[in-house]
Write an enzyme that holds these catalytic residues in place. Structure first.
Site, PDB file in Angstrom:
ATOM      1  N   ASP A  75      22.271  17.171  13.778  1.00 12.80           N
ATOM      2  CA  ASP A  75      23.355  17.369  14.731  1.00 12.80           C
ATOM      3  C   ASP A  75      23.506  18.867  14.915  1.00 12.80           C
ATOM      4  O   ASP A  75      23.461  19.618  13.943  1.00 12.80           O
ATOM      5  CB  ASP A  75      24.666  16.762  14.216  1.00 12.80           C
ATOM      6  CG  ASP A  75      25.676  16.647  15.338  1.00 12.80           C
ATOM      7  OD1 ASP A  75      25.332  16.095  16.402  1.00 12.80           O
ATOM      8  OD2 ASP A  75      26.816  17.128  15.187  1.00 12.80           O
ATOM      9  N   PHE A 158      16.835  25.103  26.612  1.00 10.67           N
ATOM     10  CA  PHE A 158      17.726  24.112  27.229  1.00 10.67           C
ATOM     11  C   PHE A 158      19.171  24.488  26.892  1.00 10.67           C
ATOM     12  O   PHE A 158      19.425  25.472  26.190  1.00 10.67           O
ATOM     13  CB  PHE A 158      17.400  22.700  26.709  1.00 10.67           C
ATOM     14  CG  PHE A 158      17.718  22.515  25.242  1.00 10.67           C
ATOM     15  CD1 PHE A 158      16.888  23.044  24.265  1.00 10.67           C
ATOM     16  CD2 PHE A 158      18.862  21.842  24.828  1.00 10.67           C
ATOM     17  CE1 PHE A 158      17.188  22.906  22.917  1.00 10.67           C
ATOM     18  CE2 PHE A 158      19.162  21.693  23.481  1.00 10.67           C
ATOM     19  CZ  PHE A 158      18.318  22.228  22.528  1.00 10.67           C
ATOM     20  N   LYS A 181      10.929  30.832  19.315  1.00 12.41           N
ATOM     21  CA  LYS A 181      12.260  30.251  19.099  1.00 12.41           C
ATOM     22  C   LYS A 181      12.255  29.322  17.885  1.00 12.41           C
ATOM     23  O   LYS A 181      13.158  29.355  17.054  1.00 12.41           O
ATOM     24  CB  LYS A 181      12.751  29.504  20.340  1.00 12.41           C
ATOM     25  CG  LYS A 181      14.217  29.109  20.178  1.00 12.41           C
ATOM     26  CD  LYS A 181      14.791  28.299  21.294  1.00 12.41           C
ATOM     27  CE  LYS A 181      16.057  27.618  20.779  1.00 12.41           C
ATOM     28  NZ  LYS A 181      16.519  26.533  21.634  1.00 12.41           N
ATOM     29  N   HIS A 186      17.959  27.630  14.484  1.00 12.96           N
ATOM     30  CA  HIS A 186      18.841  26.908  13.566  1.00 12.96           C
ATOM     31  C   HIS A 186      18.166  25.631  13.065  1.00 12.96           C
ATOM     32  O   HIS A 186      18.212  25.315  11.896  1.00 12.96           O
ATOM     33  CB  HIS A 186      20.159  26.602  14.272  1.00 12.96           C
ATOM     34  CG  HIS A 186      20.012  26.020  15.658  1.00 12.96           C
ATOM     35  ND1 HIS A 186      19.128  26.530  16.587  1.00 12.96           N
ATOM     36  CD2 HIS A 186      20.594  24.967  16.266  1.00 12.96           C
ATOM     37  CE1 HIS A 186      19.212  25.824  17.701  1.00 12.96           C
ATOM     38  NE2 HIS A 186      20.088  24.869  17.522  1.00 12.96           N
ATOM     39  N   ARG A 187      17.490  24.897  13.976  1.00 11.78           N
ATOM     40  CA  ARG A 187      16.864  23.633  13.557  1.00 11.78           C
ATOM     41  C   ARG A 187      15.700  23.911  12.612  1.00 11.78           C
ATOM     42  O   ARG A 187      15.520  23.245  11.600  1.00 11.78           O
ATOM     43  CB  ARG A 187      16.379  22.853  14.784  1.00 11.78           C
ATOM     44  CG  ARG A 187      16.115  21.393  14.488  1.00 11.78           C
ATOM     45  CD  ARG A 187      15.895  20.535  15.722  1.00 11.78           C
ATOM     46  NE  ARG A 187      16.183  21.205  16.964  1.00 11.78           N
ATOM     47  CZ  ARG A 187      17.376  21.196  17.560  1.00 11.78           C
ATOM     48  NH1 ARG A 187      18.365  20.526  17.054  1.00 11.78           N
ATOM     49  NH2 ARG A 187      17.565  21.858  18.684  1.00 11.78           N
TER      50      ARG A 187
HETATM   51  P1  IMP Z   1      22.194  17.562  19.720  1.00  9.98           P
HETATM   52  O1  IMP Z   1      22.403  17.883  18.293  1.00  9.98           O
HETATM   53  O2  IMP Z   1      20.764  17.416  20.093  1.00  9.98           O
HETATM   54  O3  IMP Z   1      23.070  16.460  20.202  1.00  9.98           O
HETATM   55  O4  IMP Z   1      22.646  18.862  20.524  1.00  9.98           O
HETATM   56  C1  IMP Z   1      23.984  19.143  20.785  1.00  9.98           C
HETATM   57  C2  IMP Z   1      24.132  20.139  21.876  1.00  9.98           C
HETATM   58  O5  IMP Z   1      24.151  21.453  21.316  1.00  9.98           O
HETATM   59  C3  IMP Z   1      23.022  20.193  22.903  1.00  9.98           C
HETATM   60  O6  IMP Z   1      23.235  19.283  23.915  1.00  9.98           O
HETATM   61  C4  IMP Z   1      23.163  21.608  23.421  1.00  9.98           C
HETATM   62  O7  IMP Z   1      24.226  21.672  24.319  1.00  9.98           O
HETATM   63  C5  IMP Z   1      23.574  22.368  22.183  1.00  9.98           C
HETATM   64  N1  IMP Z   1      22.396  22.946  21.517  1.00  9.98           N
HETATM   65  C6  IMP Z   1      21.914  22.607  20.302  1.00  9.98           C
HETATM   66  N2  IMP Z   1      20.827  23.341  20.000  1.00  9.98           N
HETATM   67  C7  IMP Z   1      20.627  24.154  21.051  1.00  9.98           C
HETATM   68  C8  IMP Z   1      19.625  25.122  21.338  1.00  9.98           C
HETATM   69  O8  IMP Z   1      18.698  25.404  20.572  1.00  9.98           O
HETATM   70  N3  IMP Z   1      19.729  25.738  22.539  1.00  9.98           N
HETATM   71  C9  IMP Z   1      20.707  25.474  23.420  1.00  9.98           C
HETATM   72  N4  IMP Z   1      21.649  24.572  23.209  1.00  9.98           N
HETATM   73  C10 IMP Z   1      21.627  23.903  22.029  1.00  9.98           C
END
Ligand code: IMP
Length: 204
Positions: A75, A158, A181, A186-187
């Protein structure tokens, strides 16, 4: 061979996780590849809670129980210090799930109108939850620190990437190649921390 199921339908995330965990010598499958279809309500109050809600729900499916799979879920979101860490866990839902990121990004820039650079600090956060076949559970967190820019820049990436600037790189994360990137993200940091913790705690 032991399997890891990652709770995502996003191909980009699958590529990243396969790359980082490739030396584990395990099959790494998306939910879809494992034949799991599940709608999960993410109603936790932290990134970690939401990641574990997803991982636990998938770990409880017949498919995962039958195979003894390790289930991972992530998340993530953007925290802007000046906005009291908004949009945070609501990053995807900020201003409505169907609102374009052009509008969301402009809105954040507007809310920071006149705010000096040293108060524009922000970070992307990613929590990963892992559920093991014996019921053990771990979470890890990765971040990348930056500032909110004054305009959108770049077309890679994105979501909030075009307004997330890395001052030491002189560009936004939407201007970085995917490879660069992933190395900083973070991921990526959360996945590398997860791998380390799994080894350290003898979970794999
Ligand atoms: P999810 O964890 O994939 O649901 O991401 C949650 C939301 O956080 C995404 O829809 C983006 O809006 C934002 N987000 C998370 N990681 C990134 C990133 O690396 N770049 C830009 N937006 C991010």
């Amino acid at each position: 061979m032991s399997r890891i199921i990652f709770a995502t339908g996003n191909e980009g995330k699958m590529r990243e996780i396969r790359e980082i965990l490739k030396d584990l010598n395990m099959d790494i499958l998306s939910m879809k590849e494992a034949g799991i279809e599940l709608d999960i309500v993410e109603d936790g109050s932290t990134f970690e809670e939401n990641a574990l809600i997803k991982a636990r729900a998938i770990a409880q499916t017949d498919v995962c129980r039958a195979h003894g799979d390790i289930v991972l879920a992530d998340d993530s979101g953007l925290e802007v210090d000046y906005l009291n860490l908004e949009p945070g866990i609501y990053s995807a839902r900020y201003m409505g799930e169907d609102t374009s990121y052009r509008i969301k990004n402009h809105n954040i820039i507007q809310r920071l109108d006149g705010v000096p650079e040293d108060k524009r600090t922000a970070r992307f956060v990613c929590a990963i939850g892992a559920v093991f076949p014996d019921g053990r559970v771990i979470t890890t967190r990765g971040t990348i620190e930056g500032i909110i820019g004054w305009e959108e820049r770049g077309s890679n990436g994105f979501g909030y990437d075009p307004i997330f600037y890395l001052p030491e790189y002189g560009c936004s994360t939407a201007e970085l190649s995917m490879d660069v990137k992933n190395k900083l993200s973070h991921r990526g940091n959360a996945l590398r921390a997860l791998k380390e913790k799994m080894f350290r705690e003898h979970l794999i």
